[in-house]
Design a protein around this motif. Structure first.
Motif, PDB file in Angstrom:
ATOM      1  N   GLU A   1     101.832  31.707  52.724  1.00 46.06           N
ATOM      2  CA  GLU A   1     101.865  30.494  52.092  1.00 46.06           C
ATOM      3  C   GLU A   1     102.563  29.399  52.734  1.00 46.06           C
TER       4      GLU A   1
ATOM      5  N   ASN B   1      90.944  37.737  51.871  1.00 49.70           N
ATOM      6  CA  ASN B   1      90.643  37.996  50.507  1.00 49.70           C
ATOM      7  C   ASN B   1      91.440  39.255  49.801  1.00 49.70           C
TER       8      ASN B   1
ATOM      9  N   GLU C   1      91.592  40.297  47.293  1.00 53.45           N
ATOM     10  CA  GLU C   1      92.097  40.105  45.963  1.00 53.45           C
ATOM     11  C   GLU C   1      93.480  39.777  46.054  1.00 53.45           C
ATOM     12  N   LEU C   2      94.131  39.608  47.317  1.00 54.89           N
ATOM     13  CA  LEU C   2      95.548  39.146  47.201  1.00 54.89           C
ATOM     14  C   LEU C   2      95.750  37.621  46.860  1.00 54.89           C
ATOM     15  N   THR C   3      96.836  37.230  46.576  1.00 57.85           N
ATOM     16  CA  THR C   3      97.136  35.935  46.221  1.00 57.85           C
ATOM     17  C   THR C   3      97.195  35.136  47.593  1.00 57.85           C
ATOM     18  N   TYR C   4      96.456  34.182  47.716  1.00 55.38           N
ATOM     19  CA  TYR C   4      96.434  33.297  48.961  1.00 55.38           C
ATOM     20  C   TYR C   4      95.547  33.860  49.902  1.00 55.38           C
TER      21      TYR C   4
ATOM     22  N   MET D   1      91.795  29.957  42.021  1.00 55.34           N
ATOM     23  CA  MET D   1      91.513  31.222  42.044  1.00 55.34           C
ATOM     24  C   MET D   1      92.568  31.962  41.488  1.00 55.34           C
ATOM     25  N   LEU D   2      92.593  32.822  40.536  1.00 54.65           N
ATOM     26  CA  LEU D   2      93.508  33.483  39.908  1.00 54.65           C
ATOM     27  C   LEU D   2      94.332  34.587  40.805  1.00 54.65           C
ATOM     28  N   PRO D   3      95.676  34.650  40.871  1.00 55.80           N
ATOM     29  CA  PRO D   3      96.514  34.221  39.854  1.00 55.80           C
ATOM     30  C   PRO D   3      96.960  32.987  39.959  1.00 55.80           C
ATOM     31  N   ARG D   4      96.864  32.379  41.374  1.00 54.12           N
ATOM     32  CA  ARG D   4      97.499  30.957  41.624  1.00 54.12           C
ATOM     33  C   ARG D   4      96.475  30.382  42.580  1.00 54.12           C
ATOM     34  N   ALA D   5      96.055  28.842  42.047  1.00 52.55           N
ATOM     35  CA  ALA D   5      95.242  28.136  43.012  1.00 52.55           C
ATOM     36  C   ALA D   5      96.020  27.897  44.292  1.00 52.55           C
ATOM     37  N   PHE D   6      95.204  27.617  45.375  1.00 52.37           N
ATOM     38  CA  PHE D   6      95.910  27.148  46.795  1.00 52.37           C
ATOM     39  C   PHE D   6      95.066  26.512  47.483  1.00 52.37           C
TER      40      PHE D   6
END
Length: 255
Positions: free
Chosen positions: A71, A61, A63-66, A93-98
């Motif tokens: 990816e 987590n 607060e990192l993307t992914y 989840m912001l900034p990008r769903a995954f």
């Protein structure tokens, strides 16, 4: 030194898989980008007398993307948790769903094993008492990626296989299984995908499914801890941090 002046006697650090592995599957621990030199960072902690809690994931987590997972792993169909309709389970989840990984998927464990092997190879000599690492965190905030509704996930084929294996242990005789599920072979059982019970007699399959989800997480954390020991990070206590609001999760946090 600033940390020490604040009165803290140790530090912890994530080791983000998705930062250290590039898109080609190659790893960088400072060979190309000096900011990724985890060995030098840990040696500096050791020089300053700061013990370290190491947190190598695979999920961190932070607060990192992914959430720190590469990816390419998240978009690998074989690694993805599945919904009742066999779709990827998405985390909005912001900034990008995954798509979240399946903690039953053997493909995901193969990828995690490869990552832990790289971490262990570099950091095994930095364990206490020869180095600063005094504790390992196994994964992070285990709660099915905060999508812990009873029928939200995980319907990955490997998760369903684990569910059926649990039924073979719980109902060792065919007549016991038949009394609950109407079939005599666990491999013929389909997990519930929504609550459709009308009486107390209908509850058992749903309770079995939720119990299986708890066991899936507990088993996954055990497997990850064993991998870390296998790759040289043995002889250290392990821990896991529960997610915020664990009292409201459908899962049994103490398990």
């Amino acid at each position: 030194r600033a940390v020490q002046r604040m009165g803290f006697g140790l530090v912890d650090t994530y080791v983000p898989w998705g930062v250290h592995e590039d898109q080609t599957g190659a790893f960088d621990f400072g060979e190309r980008d000096p900011r990724l030199d985890i060995v030098k960072f840990l040696e500096l902690c050791d020089e300053l007398g700061l013990p370290v809690i190491l947190r190598p994931g695979p999920h961190i987590n932070a607060e990192l993307t992914y959430f720190g997972v590469p990816e390419r792993v998240l978009w690998d169909r074989a690694c993805q948790a599945r919904s009742p309709k066999n779709n990827p389970v998405m985390l909005p989840m912001l900034p990008r769903a995954f798509p979240v990984p399946s903690y039953a998927s053997e493909a995901f464990f193969d990828e995690t094993k490869r990552w832990f092997a790289e971490v262990g190879k570099r950091l095994t000599d930095l364990r206490w008492p020869n180095g600063p690492i005094v504790m390992l965190q196994v994964d992070n905030e285990g709660a099915m990626y905060f999508r812990d509704g009873a029928y939200d996930q995980d319907y990955h084929p490997d998760a369903i296989a684990l569910f059926r294996a649990s039924l073979r242990k719980k109902y060792p005789r065919p007549e016991l299984l038949e009394a609950v599920y109407g079939v005599r072979e666990a491999d013929s059982v389909e997990p519930p995908t929504r609550f459709d019970g009308e009486t107390a007699n209908d509850l058992a399959p749903h309770l079995d499914w939720v119990e299986h989800q708890e066991a899936l997480l507990a088993t996954a954390l055990d497997r990850m801890a064993a991998m870390l020991r296998e790759f040289g990070l043995d002889g250290l206590p392990t821990m896991h941090n529960l997610p915020f609001g664990q009292e409201t999760t459908a899962l049994n946090a103490s398990r």
